[in-house]
Design a protein around this motif. Structure first.
Motif, PDB file in Angstrom:
ATOM      1  N   PRO A  16       0.825  -1.214   0.000  1.00 52.88           N
ATOM      2  CA  PRO A  16       0.000   0.000   0.000  1.00 52.88           C
ATOM      3  C   PRO A  16       0.864   1.272   0.000  1.00 52.88           C
ATOM      4  N   GLN A  17       1.975   1.259   0.738  1.00 47.35           N
ATOM      5  CA  GLN A  17       2.840   2.438   0.770  1.00 47.35           C
ATOM      6  C   GLN A  17       3.475   2.693  -0.587  1.00 47.35           C
ATOM      7  N   ALA A  18       3.877   1.632  -1.290  1.00 44.99           N
ATOM      8  CA  ALA A  18       4.433   1.805  -2.633  1.00 44.99           C
ATOM      9  C   ALA A  18       3.405   2.439  -3.558  1.00 44.99           C
ATOM     10  N   LEU A  19       2.136   2.042  -3.417  1.00 47.22           N
ATOM     11  CA  LEU A  19       1.078   2.647  -4.243  1.00 47.22           C
ATOM     12  C   LEU A  19       0.859   4.108  -3.860  1.00 47.22           C
ATOM     13  N   ARG A  20       0.879   4.409  -2.572  1.00 48.64           N
ATOM     14  CA  ARG A  20       0.727   5.809  -2.142  1.00 48.64           C
ATOM     15  C   ARG A  20       1.866   6.671  -2.688  1.00 48.64           C
ATOM     16  N   ASP A  21       3.087   6.154  -2.619  1.00 44.76           N
ATOM     17  CA  ASP A  21       4.242   6.896  -3.129  1.00 44.76           C
ATOM     18  C   ASP A  21       4.138   7.114  -4.632  1.00 44.76           C
ATOM     19  N   LEU A  22       3.774   6.077  -5.369  1.00 44.02           N
ATOM     20  CA  LEU A  22       3.623   6.194  -6.815  1.00 44.02           C
ATOM     21  C   LEU A  22       2.498   7.161  -7.158  1.00 44.02           C
ATOM     22  N   HIS A  23       1.390   7.062  -6.455  1.00 47.07           N
ATOM     23  CA  HIS A  23       0.255   7.968  -6.664  1.00 47.07           C
ATOM     24  C   HIS A  23       0.685   9.411  -6.477  1.00 47.07           C
ATOM     25  N   ALA A  24       1.450   9.675  -5.423  1.00 50.65           N
ATOM     26  CA  ALA A  24       1.910  11.040  -5.159  1.00 50.65           C
ATOM     27  C   ALA A  24       2.778  11.578  -6.293  1.00 50.65           C
ATOM     28  N   LYS A  25       3.519  10.689  -6.945  1.00 49.52           N
ATOM     29  CA  LYS A  25       4.400  11.107  -8.040  1.00 49.52           C
ATOM     30  C   LYS A  25       3.665  11.322  -9.355  1.00 49.52           C
ATOM     31  N   VAL A  26       2.661  10.513  -9.629  1.00 46.43           N
ATOM     32  CA  VAL A  26       2.131  10.500 -10.997  1.00 46.43           C
ATOM     33  C   VAL A  26       0.691  10.967 -11.171  1.00 46.43           C
ATOM     34  N   VAL A  27      -0.105  10.998 -10.127  1.00 48.09           N
ATOM     35  CA  VAL A  27      -1.496  11.393 -10.311  1.00 48.09           C
ATOM     36  C   VAL A  27      -1.662  12.836  -9.878  1.00 48.09           C
ATOM     37  N   GLY A  28      -2.083  13.653 -10.810  1.00 53.04           N
ATOM     38  CA  GLY A  28      -2.308  15.056 -10.524  1.00 53.04           C
ATOM     39  C   GLY A  28      -2.889  15.736 -11.741  1.00 53.04           C
ATOM     40  N   ALA A  29      -3.059  17.023 -11.637  1.00 54.33           N
ATOM     41  CA  ALA A  29      -3.683  17.776 -12.720  1.00 54.33           C
ATOM     42  C   ALA A  29      -2.664  18.361 -13.681  1.00 54.33           C
ATOM     43  N   SER A  30      -1.424  17.886 -13.626  1.00 54.02           N
ATOM     44  CA  SER A  30      -0.412  18.431 -14.528  1.00 54.02           C
ATOM     45  C   SER A  30      -0.707  18.077 -15.984  1.00 54.02           C
ATOM     46  N   ARG A  31      -1.351  16.951 -16.198  1.00 55.12           N
ATOM     47  CA  ARG A  31      -1.714  16.568 -17.566  1.00 55.12           C
ATOM     48  C   ARG A  31      -2.988  15.746 -17.512  1.00 55.12           C
ATOM     49  N   VAL A  32      -4.078  16.387 -17.833  1.00 54.00           N
ATOM     50  CA  VAL A  32      -5.370  15.723 -17.825  1.00 54.00           C
ATOM     51  C   VAL A  32      -6.045  16.002 -19.158  1.00 54.00           C
ATOM     52  N   GLU A  33      -6.592  14.958 -19.732  1.00 52.51           N
ATOM     53  CA  GLU A  33      -7.369  15.105 -20.952  1.00 52.51           C
ATOM     54  C   GLU A  33      -8.775  14.631 -20.656  1.00 52.51           C
ATOM     55  N   LEU A  34      -9.756  15.402 -21.085  1.00 54.18           N
ATOM     56  CA  LEU A  34     -11.151  15.035 -20.884  1.00 54.18           C
ATOM     57  C   LEU A  34     -11.860  15.122 -22.218  1.00 54.18           C
ATOM     58  N   ALA A  35     -12.513  14.062 -22.591  1.00 57.01           N
ATOM     59  CA  ALA A  35     -13.322  14.042 -23.797  1.00 57.01           C
ATOM     60  C   ALA A  35     -14.734  13.622 -23.391  1.00 57.01           C
ATOM     61  N   VAL A  36     -15.685  14.447 -23.715  1.00 60.84           N
ATOM     62  CA  VAL A  36     -17.084  14.141 -23.406  1.00 60.84           C
ATOM     63  C   VAL A  36     -17.818  14.080 -24.733  1.00 60.84           C
ATOM     64  N   VAL A  37     -18.534  12.991 -24.953  1.00 62.72           N
ATOM     65  CA  VAL A  37     -19.231  12.782 -26.207  1.00 62.72           C
ATOM     66  C   VAL A  37     -20.698  12.518 -25.914  1.00 62.72           C
ATOM     67  N   GLY A  38     -21.560  13.116 -26.709  1.00 66.29           N
ATOM     68  CA  GLY A  38     -22.988  12.853 -26.570  1.00 66.29           C
ATOM     69  C   GLY A  38     -23.727  14.054 -26.017  1.00 66.29           C
ATOM     70  N   ASP A  39     -24.881  13.780 -25.450  1.00 66.61           N
ATOM     71  CA  ASP A  39     -25.758  14.818 -24.928  1.00 66.61           C
ATOM     72  C   ASP A  39     -25.309  15.197 -23.523  1.00 66.61           C
ATOM     73  N   PHE A  40     -24.740  16.393 -23.363  1.00 62.85           N
ATOM     74  CA  PHE A  40     -24.303  16.841 -22.050  1.00 62.85           C
ATOM     75  C   PHE A  40     -24.382  18.355 -21.975  1.00 62.85           C
ATOM     76  N   ASP A  41     -24.407  18.868 -20.749  1.00 62.94           N
ATOM     77  CA  ASP A  41     -24.462  20.308 -20.484  1.00 62.94           C
ATOM     78  C   ASP A  41     -23.017  20.771 -20.248  1.00 62.94           C
ATOM     79  N   ALA A  42     -22.461  21.507 -21.223  1.00 60.24           N
ATOM     80  CA  ALA A  42     -21.059  21.929 -21.135  1.00 60.24           C
ATOM     81  C   ALA A  42     -20.789  22.773 -19.892  1.00 60.24           C
ATOM     82  N   ASP A  43     -21.734  23.602 -19.503  1.00 59.64           N
ATOM     83  CA  ASP A  43     -21.516  24.442 -18.314  1.00 59.64           C
ATOM     84  C   ASP A  43     -21.476  23.612 -17.033  1.00 59.64           C
ATOM     85  N   ALA A  44     -22.221  22.525 -16.993  1.00 66.23           N
ATOM     86  CA  ALA A  44     -22.249  21.676 -15.797  1.00 66.23           C
ATOM     87  C   ALA A  44     -20.998  20.808 -15.699  1.00 66.23           C
ATOM     88  N   VAL A  45     -20.395  20.518 -16.849  1.00 68.58           N
ATOM     89  CA  VAL A  45     -19.197  19.675 -16.861  1.00 68.58           C
ATOM     90  C   VAL A  45     -18.003  20.555 -16.601  1.00 68.58           C
TER      91      VAL A  45
END
Length: 170
Positions: A141-170
């Motif tokens: 679990p500690q190895a996963l926490r350490d890896l998560h701290a290194k690699v998961v963040g908002a430095s590079r996020v891509e979001l693709a939304v397809v279909g019927d959705f409210d752009a302002d709500a997303v």
């Protein structure tokens, strides 16, 4: 790629553990929320980019903002519960042991390893069945926490939304 040195199975397990709960909600509560939101969620490692996590979600227009919020919480504060990790490791080991008995998988392993210049520990190194088993056993679990701290963040996020959705709500 240096971030993932010796972390190939940890990256895989990180993807498998992200949707298994947070500090505030457990795995069953996550599933209950997804059911209430009529949302399907899959988290895993990207096949196209070594070490990248990929989140695939299917939801309805009215539930999409809440589903995105839930995914955000899962990505920000995953629990990495030891019992859930042990279950994921057992499943991974069973899968590797089953592959070891399949002629196609044995051939694939030999072909991937043939002429590959990357050393053990490099995420691009095609690991043998035994190396994969060793790597799974080493994940904590500690190895996963350490890896998560290194690699998961908002430095590079891509979001693709397809279909019927409210752009302002997303």
């Amino acid at each position: 790629l240096a971030t993932f040195q010796g972390q190939a199975e940890a990256v895989v397990l990180l993807g498998e553990m992200i949707d298994k709960g947070t500090a505030e909600i457990n795995r069953q509560q996550v599933q209950d929320k997804l059911d209430a939101l009529r949302t399907e969620l899959g988290v895993g490692v990207s096949a196209a980019e070594p070490g990248a996590l990929q989140v695939v979600m299917r939801s309805r227009r009215e539930h999409l903002p809440a589903a995105i919020e839930l995914v955000g919480a899962l990505l920000r504060k995953p629990a990495f519960d030891a019992a859930v990790l042990e279950e994921a490791k057992r499943q991974g080991i069973a899968g590797i042991e089953a592959q070891r008995k399949e002629p196609d998988a044995v051939l694939d392993e030999a072909l991937w390893r043939h002429g590959n210049p990357h050393p053990r520990g490099d995420i691009r190194h095609p690991r043998s069945f035994d190396e994969r088993l060793q790597d799974i056993a080493a994940v904590t679990p500690q190895a996963l926490r350490d890896l998560h701290a290194k690699v998961v963040g908002a430095s590079r996020v891509e979001l693709a939304v397809v279909g019927d959705f409210d752009a302002d709500a997303v």
